[in-house]
Write an enzyme that holds these catalytic residues in place. Structure first.
Site, PDB file in Angstrom:
ATOM      1  CB  CYS A 294      -0.984  -0.018   1.151  1.00  0.00           C
ATOM      2  SG  CYS A 294      -0.203  -0.340   2.731  1.00  0.00           S
TER       3      CYS A 294
ATOM      4  CG  HIS B 159      -4.624   0.488   3.510  1.00  0.00           C
ATOM      5  ND1 HIS B 159      -3.899  -0.331   2.684  1.00  0.00           N
ATOM      6  CD2 HIS B 159      -5.518   1.118   2.698  1.00  0.00           C
ATOM      7  CE1 HIS B 159      -4.317  -0.199   1.441  1.00  0.00           C
ATOM      8  NE2 HIS B 159      -5.312   0.688   1.418  1.00  0.00           N
TER       9      HIS B 159
ATOM     10  CG  ASP C  59      -6.682   2.160  -1.312  1.00  0.00           C
ATOM     11  OD1 ASP C  59      -5.470   2.157  -1.606  1.00  0.00           O
ATOM     12  OD2 ASP C  59      -7.190   1.397  -0.467  1.00  0.00           O
TER      13      ASP C  59
END
Lengths: 362, 696
Positions: free
Chosen positions: B428, B475, B491
């Site tokens: 991430c 995250h 995202d």
């Protein structure tokens, strides 16, 4: 201060009257947080502050739990203390200067089956209540010494409390303070118990020569009347049927061997004559050792007292000695006379008279 | 001097001397408690504690006879305090205080001679246990500390009744505790929960969880941890997994490698703390409420979904809103911390962008990552429209074979270049970093947000559902600004690995097998074994309820509790409740007291006989001191009619038999003890009625 004390004593006498047996209950138990209990409370306060400031519930929970422990302990220590049952026992005869051992029976009535369930537990502290009017440091220390610690779980009845006897006459037994901190030391349970007792402190026996004043019917000369007792002066006079209780060495064994039954020899001697023990009237002037006389700090009254005590001590010794040899004698103390007699009862009567003797004020 | 000496001698002679097991117990407790605080205690102090315990043990078991002299101990105390000042000064007040407390306890243990010392040590230990709750609040530790409390009470009991057996002492103490527990609980539930009275020093522990900067690669270490991060309880159904973006930290300062929280935001927050000024975001759109129980992180950051505001008074007092729409606590979170928040999922789009915000979110390092610069300028030339440009950048992630992995290669030089064009594998933070960098190059304000995504949903029947969020749910994603749509969440990970977002890290890493690879026996890793998973969930559930109901009990919940009892909170009803509580406590106490009154101290046999004697005493015949039972029975025979004397003589016989006969013979006799007692009762009743009749 003394006024307060006298009120306090009065109140105590009313609240906890003297008895030979005390069963502790809410009438005679005092209970208050001990020093440690107060410390414990302040711990609770501290924990509360800390718990609130840190918003920490577990700390608060701990605080409340300890507080509850404190509360529950009040009952627990009261219940434990209320199980005490104290009874005063019989004492030996005691003389001035002796350490009197006063026996107290703790929970003597409870049989062993019940003991585990309903007996007091933990350490008990016994102490004579301090006479506060002379509570200088020295006396305080002495009283501290007298505190007796008893472990109720490993108990051997009776509990002996020792008290030094300083004065002849009827013993003034101060109240016995019993205290306990069981179970956790948070509370101090205590009580001041007064016991009814028949303890008289006899004068201290002072070894001396035995002086029996023989009262003949026509006693002309005084000094001749003094019979000095010496060993071996006893003469055999006659035989008599043996009575149970007579010393065995008086039994005429030869007669027994001849089959004439148990007979005992009777002796007649000077000692068999009835004599009087007398308190000399001029004791004030005699028999004081020079060292005491020279001690100028003592005033006349005190000197008289010392002299009287010495005289009584000597009489006491003579009474004991004469009784030991089973002689018949009377006691003449001036205002009080005890008719000649012998035996344990007579001995006791004489000793009591000596103990309680007070000179009529001139 | 002499007196003291005497007293000392006396103390050694008493049962409460150094041979008492209580002192050994105290030593053991001190050792246990101080080792439970291992992390925040200096090692040399622990050694000192161990020394003290060894000294006590040696004295108890007679290996050694003499306590260290007072002078030695005083010297030791001075030296250790100097040492403590030297080593603890930098670590804050709380740390120093706890260390000092333990040090004092250890020294006290060494020199313990008198009753006073014992009491002081006990009090200090209780206080130490209280302090232990600052550091450890889990169920395990709470049970441990409860045990220690019991041991302390036990040692007190042993101290005051030295020759009682351990078994009996345990019984006494547990009875006391059981009696105290309901009262304590009641007080806890009822006594008002106050707000902090003054500012308290907090411990400075190692910071855990998210950090304030990421060099792509950091969150991978977090993803190897299965520790709990926080839990959230929802009143209704929680949002679906794809929407669960827990914002924690916003990073806006990029130097080509590392993203950091911008210094401007730091300053702003400090200013807010000083002036107690709240930043107020515009709150629009639908909202939902939930409660979060955060695990200690030693950082001020809190977790919330989207834009959130504190929802109850207590949270409002402690929680601040920062200008980047984050929640932070006034003080670092050092123990489990519960707060209520309200989230506005659509509000993010409606916030304003200040000039400074824009500047910060466009700032870039002058050089580096040249390929990316080139690529972006090309793209920008192609797509003038911002939205189209963003789409084009994102399509780069879709069109190329990007891989989501927890084991990316190390990229030291020009990391964005190497990630976007060479390796094309990362997790991430790589994706977020690359995207934010690219957008900034294209003139679009963008920043990285770190926090947690997803969480394990637990739904029990009849209870509100809750989410457990673990460290491996950490995250990072991107927020960009567009002039017409406001702040938007993008995202990039979701494009590459939709499983990560929908089902969590474990599912996403199924093929690679790198989920919690470092801790192969972690229960979370073994979640596919059903019964193990059940155990894990059960433990988690207990822990959740513990945190929620015990640790999280506050004035709000207290008020709810009162409401559920009383219906409505009026002063009259509250006062009735207060009286009721006091009454309940009184009842409880008297309940504990009752057995004492009911207890038959003398045993039944004696008791019945004495009752008969009392009956006669009332009728006017007192038993004289010298009269034995038989003699008195005869006396009664002579003075009363046979109607009275018959039952009494029988009663006396039974009494004599039960009291004086040997045990063996009563065992073989016809009547058992119980039957005898019944007979005695019968005789007693007859006796009483006859006496009454004769009186009448």
């Amino acid at each position: 201060m003394t006024l307060l004390q006298s009120y306090w004593n009065k109140w105590l006498n009313k609240r906890i009257p003297a008895a030979s047996q005390h069963h502790l209950n809410h009438h005679n138990i005092f209970i208050f947080p001990a020093k440690f209990g107060l410390l414990f409370l302040s711990l609770c306060v501290l924990l509360f502050l800390l718990g609130t400031n840190y918003q920490n519930n577990l700390m608060l929970l701990l605080c409340y739990f300890l507080l509850a422990i404190f509360l529950v302990n009040l009952l627990a220590s009261y219940i434990n203390f209320a199980r005490i049952d104290l009874q005063i026992g019989k004492c030996h005869e005691v003389f001035v200067g002796d350490n009197l051992q006063i026996p107290l029976w703790l929970n003597a009535n409870i049989d062993n089956n019940n003991r585990a369930k309903s007996a007091t537990k933990g350490l008990l502290h016994f102490k004579f209540q301090t006479n506060q009017h002379k509570s200088t440091k020295k006396t305080k220390f002495r009283h501290d010494q007298q505190s007796t610690e008893v472990d109720a779980d490993a108990l051997t009845n009776p509990i002996y409390l020792s008290q030094k006897c300083h004065q002849r006459g009827k013993l003034t037994l101060s109240r016995v303070t019993v205290q306990s901190f069981y179970p956790l030391g948070l509370y101090r349970c205590w009580t001041h118990l007064a016991f009814i007792h028949e303890i008289t402190v006899f004068p201290k026996p002072l070894p001396c020569e035995i002086q029996l004043h023989i009262n003949d019917n026509n006693s002309a000369k005084k000094s001749g009347g003094i019979a000095n007792e010496q060993a071996g002066h006893d003469d055999f006079s006659h035989l008599k049927a043996y009575q149970v209780g007579e010393p065995l060495n008086h039994v005429a064994w030869k007669q027994l061997a001849k089959g004439r039954g148990m007979v005992s020899k009777q002796f007649s001697s000077i000692s068999n004559q009835i004599g009087w023990l007398k308190l000399s009237t001029d004791y004030k002037n005699k028999a004081l050792s020079p060292s005491i006389v020279l001690d100028t700090e003592l005033d006349n009254l005190a000197l008289d007292k010392i002299a009287l005590d010495k005289e009584l001590g000597e009489l006491c010794y003579q009474v004991i000695e004469l009784s030991r040899t089973q002689r018949t004698f009377g006691l003449d103390l001036g205002p009080q006379c005890i008719a000649p007699n012998s035996g344990a009862g007579h001995r006791l009567a004489c000793l009591l008279a000596l103990a309680n003797f007070t000179e009529a004020s001139p | 001097m002499f007196i003291r000496l005497q007293q000392k001698l006396k103390n050694q002679g008493t049962p409460q001397s150094s041979k008492n097991i209580a002192l050994l117990l105290l030593a053991a407790i001190l050792v246990c408690v101080s080792f439970s605080l291992f992390a925040s205690i200096l090692i040399w102090i622990l050694l000192l504690v161990a020394c003290a315990a060894v000294i006590r043990g040696a004295i108890y078991y007679n290996y050694y006879r003499h306590l260290p002299s007072i002078r030695t101990l005083n010297l030791l105390a001075v030296l250790s305090i100097l040492g403590l000042i030297y080593s603890a000064l930098s670590d804050g007040l709380l740390f120093g205080m706890v260390n000092l407390l333990i040090l004092a306890c250890a020294l006290k243990l060494m020199q313990m001679r008198s009753q006073k010392d014992v009491y002081q040590l006990v009090i200090s230990l209780f206080f130490l246990i209280g302090c232990g709750f600052i550091f450890n609040q889990s169920i395990g530790f709470s049970l441990f500390y409860a045990l220690m409390c019991m041991a302390l009470l036990l040692s007190l009991a042993c101290y005051h009744a030295p020759s009682n057996t351990m078994h009996k002492q345990l019984k006494t103490v547990s009875i006391l505790s059981l009696q105290a527990l309901p009262i304590g609980l009641l007080m806890f539930l009822v006594l008002p929960q106050l707000s902090p009275l003054w500012h308290t020093p907090k411990s400075k522990g190692a910071q855990t969880g998210l950090s304030e900067q990421i060099t792509p690669g950091d969150i991978a270490t977090l993803s190897q941890s299965s520790e709990l991060a926080f839990r959230a309880t929802f009143e209704d159904t929680p949002p679906i997994a794809r929407r669960r973006y827990w914002r924690a930290i916003v990073m806006e300062d990029f130097d080509g490698k590392t993203w950091k929280v911008h210094a401007y935001r730091h300053k702003l927050r400090e200013f807010q703390l000083k002036t107690k000024q709240q930043f107020k975001p515009k709150l629009t759109g639908p909202f939902f409420d939930y409660e979060v129980i955060a695990e200690p992180t030693n950082q001020p950051w809190l977790f919330a979904l989207d834009i959130a505001v504190p929802a109850d008074t207590q949270s409002r007092r402690n929680i601040m809103q920062s200008s980047d729409f984050l929640l932070f606590n006034r003080q670092p979170v050092v123990s489990k911390y519960q707060y209520a928040v309200r989230s506005y999922p659509e509000a993010l789009a409606n916030q304003a962008l200040t000039v400074t915000d824009k500047q910060i979110n466009l700032r870039l390092p002058e050089t580096g990552n040249n390929r990316t610069r080139e690529w972006v300028s090309n793209l920008r030339a192609k797509f003038q429209d911002n939205n189209k440009f963003v789409e084009a950048v994102l399509s780069h992630f879709i069109d190329n074979p990007f891989v989501y992995t927890l084991r990316p290669d190390v990229m030291l030089v020009d990391p964005v270049d190497r990630f976007l064009f060479d390796n094309q594998a990362g997790f991430c933070s790589h994706y977020a970093s690359a995207l934010a960098y690219a957008l900034r190059l294209g003139g679009i304000p963008a920043r990285i947000v770190t926090g947690y995504q997803g969480g394990e949903l637990v739904e029990n029947n009849g209870k509100s559902p809750y989410l457990s969020i673990y460290q491996y749910d950490a995250h990072a994603w991107v927020e960009t600004w567009s002039d017409n749509a406001g702040w938007q969440r993008i995202d990039p990970t979701a494009l590459v690995s939709p499983d990560r977002i929908e089902f969590g890290l474990q599912q996403a890493m199924l093929e690679e097998g790198s989920f919690l690879a470092d801790s192969p026996f972690s229960l979370a890793r073994l979640a596919n074994i059903v019964w193990l998973n059940n155990i894990r969930l059960f433990l988690a559930d207990i822990d959740y309820n513990w945190s929620r109901w015990v640790l999280g009990f506050n004035s709000q919940k207290q008020r709810d509790l009162f409401k559920s009892i009383l219906g409505k909170l009026t002063p009259e009803r509250l006062s009735i409740l207060g009286v009721g509580i006091v009454f309940t406590i009184g009842m409880l106490l008297s309940l504990f007291f009752l057995p004492h009154w009911l207890q038959n101290r003398l045993g039944t046999t004696q008791h019945l006989y004495i009752k008969a004697l009392h009956a006669f005493a009332k009728a006017g015949t007192q038993r004289a001191n010298w009269q034995g039972p038989t003699a008195f029975s005869q006396h009664i025979n002579e003075h009363y009619s046979h109607k009275v004397s018959d039952p009494f003589s029988q009663l006396t016989q039974l009494y004599l038999r039960l009291t004086y006969q040997k045990k063996q013979s009563t065992g073989t006799s016809v009547l058992s003890i119980k039957q005898c007692h019944r007979l005695m009762r019968g005789h007693l009743a007859r006796l009483k009625t006859e006496l009454l009749k004769s009186k009448a």
